[in-house]
Design an enzyme around this catalytic site. Structure first.
Site, short mmCIF file in Angstrom:
data_model
loop_
_atom_site.label_atom_id
_atom_site.label_comp_id
_atom_site.label_asym_id
_atom_site.label_seq_id
_atom_site.Cartn_x
_atom_site.Cartn_y
_atom_site.Cartn_z
N GLY A 1 0.80 -1.22 0.00
CA GLY A 1 0.00 0.00 0.00
C GLY A 1 0.83 1.27 0.00
O GLY A 1 0.30 2.36 -0.18
N LYS B 1 10.86 4.52 7.06
CA LYS B 1 11.92 5.13 6.26
C LYS B 1 12.21 6.60 6.58
O LYS B 1 13.11 7.20 6.00
CB LYS B 1 11.57 5.01 4.77
CG LYS B 1 10.27 5.70 4.39
CD LYS B 1 9.88 5.44 2.96
CE LYS B 1 8.58 6.15 2.62
NZ LYS B 1 8.15 5.89 1.24
N LYS C 1 20.90 5.39 2.22
CA LYS C 1 21.19 5.75 3.60
C LYS C 1 21.79 4.58 4.39
O LYS C 1 22.22 4.76 5.54
CB LYS C 1 19.92 6.26 4.29
CG LYS C 1 19.44 7.58 3.71
CD LYS C 1 18.09 7.99 4.25
CE LYS C 1 17.67 9.34 3.65
NZ LYS C 1 17.51 9.30 2.19
N VAL D 1 13.16 9.18 -3.39
CA VAL D 1 12.16 8.98 -4.43
C VAL D 1 11.20 10.17 -4.44
O VAL D 1 10.56 10.46 -3.44
CB VAL D 1 11.38 7.66 -4.19
CG1 VAL D 1 10.33 7.47 -5.27
CG2 VAL D 1 12.34 6.49 -4.18
N LEU D 2 11.15 10.86 -5.57
CA LEU D 2 10.31 12.05 -5.69
C LEU D 2 8.84 11.70 -5.52
O LEU D 2 8.32 10.83 -6.22
CB LEU D 2 10.52 12.71 -7.05
CG LEU D 2 11.86 13.42 -7.26
CD1 LEU D 2 11.98 13.86 -8.70
CD2 LEU D 2 12.02 14.59 -6.33
N GLY D 3 8.17 12.37 -4.62
CA GLY D 3 6.73 12.20 -4.46
C GLY D 3 6.34 11.07 -3.54
O GLY D 3 5.15 10.86 -3.29
N SER D 4 7.30 10.28 -3.02
CA SER D 4 6.93 9.21 -2.11
C SER D 4 6.53 9.80 -0.77
O SER D 4 6.86 10.94 -0.44
CB SER D 4 8.10 8.23 -1.92
OG SER D 4 9.18 8.87 -1.27
N GLU E 1 20.72 13.18 10.10
CA GLU E 1 20.89 13.49 8.68
C GLU E 1 22.36 13.71 8.32
O GLU E 1 23.15 14.17 9.13
CB GLU E 1 20.09 14.74 8.30
CG GLU E 1 18.60 14.49 8.19
CD GLU E 1 17.88 15.67 7.56
OE1 GLU E 1 16.94 15.43 6.79
OE2 GLU E 1 18.23 16.82 7.86
#
Length: 597
Positions: free
Chosen positions: A275, A353, A395, A433-436, A527
């Protein structure tokens, strides 16, 4: 039909009267016979070529060619009738008749288009538009904009880097310069919108063009797919806004479709975290290859419901779709699911994540990312799964944070299993990941919607980026390359500054950077300033597939690893974080020895 009948009869009689002073061979009987044959044959060929089934307000060269064919064949039929009935063909009369037919029948139709174009335009205020690219795609866009009155865009000019096109006119629009001239053309012509109409363009070129367009206040759109131009399906409604994904400056990885089809078609595939943003896209991509059935495993009821409904709508007839609500932390449940469905391929995308959140909740990260992976992987090993693919992250390289450390330990678990198992265990690392869910793009968009400022941690912080579909395709491709124990890494090109990403997103949203503003908040817990896809000991220069590398990441000994992670949940949070990061960096055993002594 009535108008055409009048034109047909009028034309032959006009031809007769023009030539009558010079010929006395055309009798009334011959004229009547020729008129009847011409009238009947015209309507027969008009029926054949569907002249009365066309929308003449959109008439163009193609329609004119159709009229010419119908008129020519009707004149030929009349000539044959004259040859048979009178023993002679009166060529000059028929030639004049043919020319009048073309002029009047074609003119009657094209006059309707001209009237519509000039007198029936809806009173819509048009936005002046500049088209980038004066090739086939650009001219197709111009033509549709000129003749689609429901769209509020009106093309004013072209720009193109081909010097041979400079100052040429197409559809009444002049090529005013090259890409670098865009700011001047926009200012001079009062342009409000720019359309990039070069479907074959590379990502790097899109970025160059967009950066030039961003120097203006114009709204930038792009034509999305080359097949729309090549197949003639181009529609103005297909134009879309330029997205951040277009500006990554790197071409997507091409897939080996045959090898993917071989491993997935007719198989049972299980996806954990189905999902989530990555898991759901993996499911969509897999369904293109016609598996026998796909098992959607996830903890969130609503997200599994959504992907289940989406896939059923498109693939229910071809693929058996099975939604399973289950938590990867529940070892017994994972073994039950594997035993029941006996999948051929497992894609393990379930994970926590979010880096800062996992710094505050390390125990949950360990339970989900480490023990969850162990449960699913050992269940796959027990029930003879052919291929197991772990979705990992950049990472996991030299991790200073809990999230990255748990993913590196998860990699070690499957690498150790790969040594003894018949299942081919592999991991796939990629960048952000763009948009995740949890990525910077949705956050930036929300901040822009409320008027800013956009918060960036540090002006020099960089990350590797890829799109959700590309990340998912990479995971699927890695499964076909698996031999057991590999860590696959995508060559993601150059890292992107987060601050540049924020600036692009602000301008793409139609604002200036001054209007929204960028606020630097400082590096958050866990980070790094920059990410690595492989550490210096893992790097292998050879590519096993275009833009895909295999790392040489060696795992900790299995017995030592399992003993170590089993102890993690029994110690306090701060010690857990410290030891977890040491394990991920393979320094844990040295620490234990030092403490024991």
């Amino acid at each position: 039909m009535l108008l055409d009948s009048t034109i047909v009869l009028f034309s032959i009689y006009v031809g007769y009267f023009i030539l009558h002073p010079y010929s006395d061979f055309y009798t009334s009987k011959l004229l009547l016979m020729s008129s009847i044959v011409l009238l009947v044959s015209h309507h027969v060929f008009a029926l054949v070529y569907r002249l009365y089934h066309k929308a003449w307000e959109y008439a163009s060269v193609g329609e004119m060619f159709t009229i010419a064919k119908a008129v020519t064949f009707s004149i030929i039929t009349a000539a044959i009738a004259q040859a048979v009935g009178a023993g002679n063909v009166y060529t000059r009369v028929l030639l004049i008749t043919w020319m009048l037919h073309l002029l009047l029948i074609g003119g009657s139709r094209f006059s309707w288009r001209m009237y519509r174009d000039h007198y029936m335009k809806p009173k819509v205020e048009k936005r002046k538009t500049l088209i980038v690219g004066a090739g086939s795609a650009g001219t197709a866009v111009a033509r549709q904009l000129l003749h689609n009155y429901d769209v509020d865009l009106i093309p004013i000019a072209f720009v193109d880097d081909d010097p041979r096109k400079y100052r040429l006119e197409m559809y009444g629009l002049t090529v005013c310069g090259n890409i670098e001239d865009i700011p001047q053309v926009v200012k001079k012509q009062n342009i409000t919108d720019i359309i990039i109409a070069i479907p074959s363009i590379s990502k790097k070129e899109i970025r160059r063009i967009y950066e030039t367009c961003a120097e203006t206040d114009a709204e930038v759109k792009i034509m999305p797919m080359i097949e729309d131009v090549m197949t003639g399906k181009l529609a103005v409604s297909a134009l879309r806004n330029v997205e951040v994904e277009d500006l990554l400056g790197r071409e997507p990885v091409e897939l080996d479709i045959s090898s993917i089809s071989e491993s997935i078609t007719g198989s049972t595939v299980l996806v954990t975290g189905a999902g989530g943003s990555i898991g759901s896209e993996i499911c969509r991509q897999i369904c293109h290859f016609n598996p026998k059935r796909i098992v959607l495993v996830g903890h969130g009821e609503f997200s599994i419901y959504n992907i289940d409904m989406e896939l059923r709508q498109m693939y229910q007839e071809q693929i058996e779709i099975i939604p399973v609500i289950a938590d990867v932390q529940d070892r017994t449940r994972m073994f039950e699911v594997m035993e029941e469905f006996k999948p051929d391929v497992v894609y393990h995308a379930a994970a926590h994540k979010h880096v800062p959140l996992m710094e505050y909740n390390p125990r949950e990260a360990v339970k989900n990312n480490i023990f969850g992976t162990r449960n699913v992987a050992e269940a796959a090993d027990t029930f003879g799964v052919n291929t197991f693919v772990l979705v990992s992250t950049d990472k996991a390289v030299n991790p200073p944070n809990v999230m990255g450390a748990t993913k590196r330990v998860a990699e070690m678990i499957i690498q150790n299993l790969a040594k003894e198992s018949n299942t081919e265990f592999v991991a796939v690392r990629f960048g952000n990941v763009l948009g995740s869910r949890g990525s910077v793009i949705p956050l930036f968009k929300k901040q822009i919607e409320v008027g800013g400022p956009v918060t960036v941690t540090h002006p020099e912080m960089t990350r590797y980026f890829m799109t959700i579909p590309e990340a998912s395709r990479l995971v699927i491709q890695a499964g076909t390359l698996a031999r057991g124990g590999e860590v696959f890494v995508l060559d993601m090109g150059e890292p992107v500054k987060i601050s540049d990403l924020a600036k692009n997103l602000i301008t793409l949203s139609g604002y200036t950077i001054e209007e929204i503003g960028i606020q630097y908040s400082g590096i958050r817990p866990g980070e790094k300033m920059f990410e690595e896809l492989l550490n210096e000991n893992e790097v292998q220069k050879e590519q096993v597939f275009p833009k895909i590398h295999i790392g040489k990441a060696d795992p900790m000994d299995r017995v030592e690893l399992l003993q170590t992670i089993d102890r993690l949940l029994s110690i306090d949070m701060e010690e857990m974080k410290e030891q977890l990061i040491q394990v991920a960096n393979r320094k844990y055993s040295e620490v234990i020895v030092a403490k024991s002594s």
